[in-house]
Design an enzyme around this catalytic site. Structure first.
Site, PDB file in Angstrom:
ATOM      1  N   ARG A  48      -3.975  22.321 -11.421  1.00 21.99           N
ATOM      2  CA  ARG A  48      -2.991  21.398 -11.977  1.00 21.99           C
ATOM      3  C   ARG A  48      -3.407  20.889 -13.351  1.00 21.99           C
ATOM      4  NH1 ARG A  48       0.295  16.345  -9.127  1.00 21.99           N
ATOM      5  NH2 ARG A  48       1.381  15.747 -11.048  1.00 21.99           N
ATOM      6  N   HIS A  93       5.241  10.699 -27.262  1.00 24.17           N
ATOM      7  CA  HIS A  93       4.428  11.590 -26.430  1.00 24.17           C
ATOM      8  C   HIS A  93       4.733  13.065 -26.686  1.00 24.17           C
ATOM      9  CE1 HIS A  93       2.116  13.077 -23.055  1.00 24.17           C
ATOM     10  NE2 HIS A  93       3.184  13.672 -22.582  1.00 24.17           N
ATOM     11  N   LYS A 121       6.391  23.578 -12.426  1.00 24.30           N
ATOM     12  CA  LYS A 121       5.545  22.424 -12.097  1.00 24.30           C
ATOM     13  C   LYS A 121       5.422  22.247 -10.592  1.00 24.30           C
ATOM     14  CE  LYS A 121       4.277  17.781 -13.249  1.00 24.30           C
ATOM     15  NZ  LYS A 121       4.427  16.630 -14.152  1.00 24.30           N
ATOM     16  N   HIS A 158      -2.752  17.998 -24.194  1.00 25.28           N
ATOM     17  CA  HIS A 158      -2.620  16.567 -23.948  1.00 25.28           C
ATOM     18  C   HIS A 158      -3.850  15.736 -24.344  1.00 25.28           C
ATOM     19  CE1 HIS A 158       1.016  17.704 -21.951  1.00 25.28           C
ATOM     20  NE2 HIS A 158       1.240  16.498 -21.490  1.00 25.28           N
ATOM     21  N   HIS A 199      -2.918  12.521 -26.457  1.00 28.44           N
ATOM     22  CA  HIS A 199      -3.106  11.130 -26.049  1.00 28.44           C
ATOM     23  C   HIS A 199      -3.899  10.347 -27.103  1.00 28.44           C
ATOM     24  CE1 HIS A 199      -2.454  12.096 -21.501  1.00 28.44           C
ATOM     25  NE2 HIS A 199      -1.323  12.019 -22.185  1.00 28.44           N
ATOM     26  N   ARG A 208       0.818  -1.223   0.000  1.00 30.50           N
ATOM     27  CA  ARG A 208       0.000   0.000   0.000  1.00 30.50           C
ATOM     28  C   ARG A 208       0.851   1.272   0.000  1.00 30.50           C
ATOM     29  NH1 ARG A 208      -2.828  -3.586   3.371  1.00 30.50           N
ATOM     30  NH2 ARG A 208      -4.829  -4.221   2.461  1.00 30.50           N
ATOM     31  N   GLU A 216       7.072  19.081 -24.304  1.00 32.07           N
ATOM     32  CA  GLU A 216       6.567  19.458 -22.976  1.00 32.07           C
ATOM     33  C   GLU A 216       7.049  20.849 -22.587  1.00 32.07           C
ATOM     34  OE1 GLU A 216       4.400  18.228 -21.006  1.00 32.07           O
ATOM     35  OE2 GLU A 216       4.128  16.160 -21.641  1.00 32.07           O
ATOM     36  N   LYS A 220       2.378  11.904 -10.291  1.00 31.84           N
ATOM     37  CA  LYS A 220       1.434  11.174 -11.127  1.00 31.84           C
ATOM     38  C   LYS A 220       2.090   9.887 -11.608  1.00 31.84           C
ATOM     39  CE  LYS A 220      -1.764  14.363 -13.399  1.00 31.84           C
ATOM     40  NZ  LYS A 220      -2.150  14.855 -14.747  1.00 31.84           N
ATOM     41  N   ASN A 237      -2.035  19.990 -18.441  1.00 35.11           N
ATOM     42  CA  ASN A 237      -2.436  19.079 -19.507  1.00 35.11           C
ATOM     43  C   ASN A 237      -2.710  19.804 -20.820  1.00 35.11           C
ATOM     44  OD1 ASN A 237      -2.492  16.607 -17.950  1.00 35.11           O
ATOM     45  ND2 ASN A 237      -4.290  17.448 -16.924  1.00 35.11           N
ATOM     46  N   GLU A 274      -5.051  17.472  -8.836  1.00 35.34           N
ATOM     47  CA  GLU A 274      -5.662  17.949 -10.066  1.00 35.34           C
ATOM     48  C   GLU A 274      -7.147  18.250  -9.902  1.00 35.34           C
ATOM     49  OE1 GLU A 274      -5.835  15.966 -14.297  1.00 35.34           O
ATOM     50  OE2 GLU A 274      -3.755  16.444 -13.804  1.00 35.34           O
TER      51      GLU A 274
END
Length: 337
Positions: free
Chosen positions: A217, A240, A203, A224, A228, A111, A175, A133, A221, A213
């Site tokens: 945040r 990417h 960032k 993105h 994607h 965990r 990016e 992330k 993206n 997010e």
């Protein structure tokens, strides 16, 4: 060498940037660690030497096709075999795909156990290794299964960039171009160390204000959602960062279609992406618009009905939900050629 901080209270951590900073790895490990599971890929020029620790290395496959739940199962069964405990550490050594996988594996083992990232790509240094992330792909979409799991430290050793293939450098620039529109900073006017450090500062500040997010945040993206979809539609032949570059242009065209920005601002996007960063602005020929729209409906950032995008506008970048398919397709037609 620059030591930056991601301020998250008792989960704050340092990001060390510079040449030769891999030597700082031991300083980022938890004092309780007796064992280290190193996750990497073939061809990554990194030798991890940690005297006094029992180190086992796990080599995962290349490319987005290896970023799967099967890879996670293989890793955690390996953790079981080496007796990895909550007091030990996972170390991800590689680009964004490696740190995504290593972080997710660490988040699930017992965990959650500590993870440290040694980023070896420009994309990883300015984006993927920072912010917690983690995740893997499904056939239905990219990064659909994952968790927020902050590292306990990140190393960005610029020496790794000296041997990075040109295409991988371009992925990082994709990016980096995103940050241009987020802040307006002229990153290319800085030397490499300052440029990487500035992206990390941007960032880190955003992540500290909205770790999971829930609002701000999501602005990271930008470009993105379409990116994607492009990655999946091209079976990841489009990398990417390359897809993000095209996604930035698509987001500008969609913003124009919705009356949020004018034609001059669209042209500014093209000038930055193609002119300053020397990146592609149109996707490969032959893509199917229906497939791309379907893929965007599966995007994990979708909110409510319709499609959700980060779009430019009079107040800067904003999350815009409920975007109609008519406008989505009109903007797409302009870049599919």
């Amino acid at each position: 060498m620059r030591r930056l901080n991601v301020p998250l209270g008792d989960r704050s951590y340092d990001v060390v940037v510079g040449r030769g900073v891999s030597a700082e790895l031991a300083s980022l490990l938890p004092a309780t660690a007796q064992r280290a599971a190193v996750i990497t890929q073939d061809g990554i020029p990194a030798e991890i030497v940690l005297p006094g620790l029992d180190v086992e290395t796990f080599v995962i496959g290349q490319g987005e096709g290896a970023k799967t739940l099967h890879t996670i199962e293989t890793l955690v069964r390996g953790f079981a075999g080496m007796g990895l405990t909550r007091n030990d550490v996972v170390i991800g050594v590689g680009g964004g795909m490696v740190t995504d996988v290593a972080g997710f594996a660490a988040s699930t083992w017992h965990r959650g156990i500590p993870v440290v990232h040694v980023s070896t790509s420009l994309l990883g240094m300015v984006d993927a290794a920072i912010g917690g992330k983690t995740g893997v792909n499904l056939p239905e979409g990219k990064n659909l299964v994952g968790a927020y799991w902050q590292p306990t430290g990140v190393l960005c050793d610029l020496d790794f960039l000296d041997t990075l293939p040109p295409r991988e450098m371009r992925c990082g620039l994709g990016e980096m171009a995103k940050y241009h529109f987020l802040t307006g900073d002229d990153l290319l006017a800085m030397d490499l160390e300052a440029r990487v450090a500035r992206c990390i500062e941007i960032k880190a500040e955003v992540v500290a204000s909205d770790e999971r997010e829930g609002g701000r945040r999501a602005l990271l993206n930008y470009g993105h959602t379409f990116a994607h979809a492009l990655e999946i539609a091209t079976q990841h032949e489009l990398a990417h960062g390359e897809a993000v570059a095209v996604g930035l242009i698509y987001a500008a065209e969609l913003g124009f279609e919705l009356g949020r920005i004018d034609a001059a601002r669209v042209q500014e996007h093209r000038a930055v992406v193609a002119g300053e960063y020397d990146l592609m602005t149109n996707p490969p020929l032959g893509l199917d618009a229906d497939e791309l729209v379907s893929l965007m409906y599966r995007d994990k950032k979708a909110v409510g009905s319709g499609l959700t995008y980060v779009l430019d506008g009079p107040a800067g970048l904003e999350v815009v939900s409920g975007v109609g398919e008519t406008q989505v397709r009109a903007a797409m037609a302009r870049i599919l050629g």
